[in-house]
Design a protein around this motif. Structure first.
Motif, short mmCIF file in Angstrom:
data_model
loop_
_atom_site.label_atom_id
_atom_site.label_comp_id
_atom_site.label_asym_id
_atom_site.label_seq_id
_atom_site.Cartn_x
_atom_site.Cartn_y
_atom_site.Cartn_z
N CYS A 1 -6.69 -1.41 -1.63
CA CYS A 1 -6.06 -0.78 -0.47
C CYS A 1 -5.98 -1.76 0.70
O CYS A 1 -4.93 -1.91 1.32
CB CYS A 1 -6.83 0.47 -0.06
SG CYS A 1 -6.62 1.86 -1.19
N SER A 2 -7.07 -2.44 0.98
CA SER A 2 -7.10 -3.39 2.08
C SER A 2 -6.13 -4.55 1.85
O SER A 2 -5.34 -4.90 2.74
CB SER A 2 -8.52 -3.92 2.26
OG SER A 2 -8.56 -4.89 3.27
N TYR B 1 -15.02 2.56 -6.48
CA TYR B 1 -14.85 2.72 -5.04
C TYR B 1 -14.55 1.38 -4.38
O TYR B 1 -13.60 1.25 -3.61
CB TYR B 1 -16.11 3.36 -4.43
CG TYR B 1 -16.06 3.38 -2.92
CD1 TYR B 1 -15.34 4.37 -2.26
CD2 TYR B 1 -16.67 2.39 -2.17
CE1 TYR B 1 -15.26 4.38 -0.87
CE2 TYR B 1 -16.59 2.39 -0.79
CZ TYR B 1 -15.88 3.39 -0.15
OH TYR B 1 -15.79 3.38 1.22
N GLN C 1 -7.89 0.73 4.85
CA GLN C 1 -9.26 0.55 4.40
C GLN C 1 -9.73 -0.89 4.62
O GLN C 1 -8.94 -1.82 4.59
CB GLN C 1 -9.39 0.91 2.90
CG GLN C 1 -9.11 2.35 2.58
CD GLN C 1 -7.63 2.70 2.53
OE1 GLN C 1 -6.76 1.85 2.67
NE2 GLN C 1 -7.34 3.97 2.35
N GLN C 2 -11.03 -1.03 4.81
CA GLN C 2 -11.65 -2.35 4.95
C GLN C 2 -12.61 -2.53 3.78
O GLN C 2 -13.45 -1.66 3.53
CB GLN C 2 -12.41 -2.47 6.27
CG GLN C 2 -11.51 -2.41 7.50
CD GLN C 2 -10.53 -3.57 7.53
OE1 GLN C 2 -10.89 -4.72 7.33
NE2 GLN C 2 -9.27 -3.25 7.79
N TYR C 3 -12.49 -3.63 3.07
CA TYR C 3 -13.38 -3.91 1.94
C TYR C 3 -14.79 -4.16 2.45
O TYR C 3 -15.00 -4.97 3.35
CB TYR C 3 -12.85 -5.12 1.16
CG TYR C 3 -13.75 -5.56 0.04
CD1 TYR C 3 -14.03 -4.70 -1.02
CD2 TYR C 3 -14.34 -6.81 0.04
CE1 TYR C 3 -14.86 -5.10 -2.06
CE2 TYR C 3 -15.15 -7.22 -1.00
CZ TYR C 3 -15.42 -6.35 -2.04
OH TYR C 3 -16.24 -6.73 -3.06
N SER C 4 -15.76 -3.46 1.86
CA SER C 4 -17.14 -3.55 2.33
C SER C 4 -18.08 -4.21 1.32
O SER C 4 -19.28 -4.25 1.54
CB SER C 4 -17.65 -2.15 2.68
OG SER C 4 -17.64 -1.31 1.53
N THR D 1 -11.13 0.01 -5.36
CA THR D 1 -10.09 0.79 -4.65
C THR D 1 -10.01 0.34 -3.20
O THR D 1 -8.91 0.10 -2.68
CB THR D 1 -10.38 2.29 -4.74
OG1 THR D 1 -10.36 2.69 -6.12
CG2 THR D 1 -9.35 3.11 -3.96
N GLU D 2 -11.15 0.20 -2.57
CA GLU D 2 -11.20 -0.24 -1.18
C GLU D 2 -10.55 -1.62 -1.03
O GLU D 2 -9.75 -1.85 -0.12
CB GLU D 2 -12.68 -0.30 -0.78
CG GLU D 2 -12.99 -0.28 0.67
CD GLU D 2 -14.49 -0.25 0.90
OE1 GLU D 2 -14.92 0.70 1.56
OE2 GLU D 2 -15.21 -1.18 0.46
N GLY E 1 -3.24 -1.42 3.40
CA GLY E 1 -3.74 -0.10 3.79
C GLY E 1 -4.77 -0.20 4.91
O GLY E 1 -5.20 -1.30 5.28
N TYR F 1 0.84 -1.20 0.00
CA TYR F 1 0.00 0.00 0.00
C TYR F 1 0.88 1.25 0.00
O TYR F 1 0.69 2.15 -0.82
CB TYR F 1 -0.92 -0.04 1.22
CG TYR F 1 -1.74 1.20 1.44
CD1 TYR F 1 -2.96 1.36 0.77
CD2 TYR F 1 -1.34 2.19 2.34
CE1 TYR F 1 -3.73 2.50 0.99
CE2 TYR F 1 -2.11 3.31 2.57
CZ TYR F 1 -3.30 3.46 1.88
OH TYR F 1 -4.08 4.60 2.11
N VAL G 1 -3.77 5.58 -1.01
CA VAL G 1 -5.10 5.53 -1.60
C VAL G 1 -5.25 6.38 -2.86
O VAL G 1 -5.91 5.96 -3.82
CB VAL G 1 -6.19 5.90 -0.56
CG1 VAL G 1 -6.08 7.36 -0.13
CG2 VAL G 1 -7.58 5.59 -1.10
#
Length: 138
Positions: free
Chosen positions: A63-64, A56, A70-73, A59-60, A68, A10, A16
């Motif tokens: 990053c995760s 979005y 961020q948490q993947y949702s 990217t999430e 990074g 990351y 990000v």
């Protein structure tokens, strides 16, 4: 005393904002790639999904997965791809688009290798159909 620990992927990718720029280009490529859109299920999904929302979530996820904060949702990769019957040929086209986006942003070979390894680790959840399964019988 200096730490011998390497920065996370990351951090090596620039965080990000840099990841989001590459993902933006990459999603634009795959959304319009005829090699992918010849699969009717993929083409339909590309027209049903909001590109900004898709960007979005990707990217999430990147990053995760790269270390990074961020948490993947989003949904699991299997749940979001299984019904698309993606083939090995389509996977290869997807990776080709990824390599083109990484080259455009001059991502170094070490970071590209590490990122592609992460992407390759998702193949079993995404590629579920051999090419012949969509071809009509002779």
């Amino acid at each position: 005393m200096q730490s011998d620990e390497l920065p996370s992927l990351y951090d090596r990718l620039g965080g990000v904002y840099n990841i989001a720029a590459v993902v933006d280009d990459f999603i634009n490529r795959i959304m319009t790639d005829d090699r992918l859109n010849k699969n009717p299920a993929v083409d339909q999904a590309h027209h049903r999904v909001s590109p900004p929302g898709f960007k979005y979530l990707v990217t999430e996820m990147v990053c995760s997965a790269s270390g990074g904060p961020q948490q993947y949702s989003g949904r699991s990769l299997g749940d979001s791809h299984r019904h698309l019957n993606i083939t090995d040929d389509e996977w290869a086209a997807f990776l080709d688009d990824l390599h083109k986006s990484l080259a455009k942003f001059e991502v170094s070979s070490a970071e590209e290798k590490d990122l592609v390894a992460i992407v390759e680790s998702t193949k079993d959840a995404i590629v579920v159909a051999p090419l012949q399964s969509r071809q009509p019988p002779l």
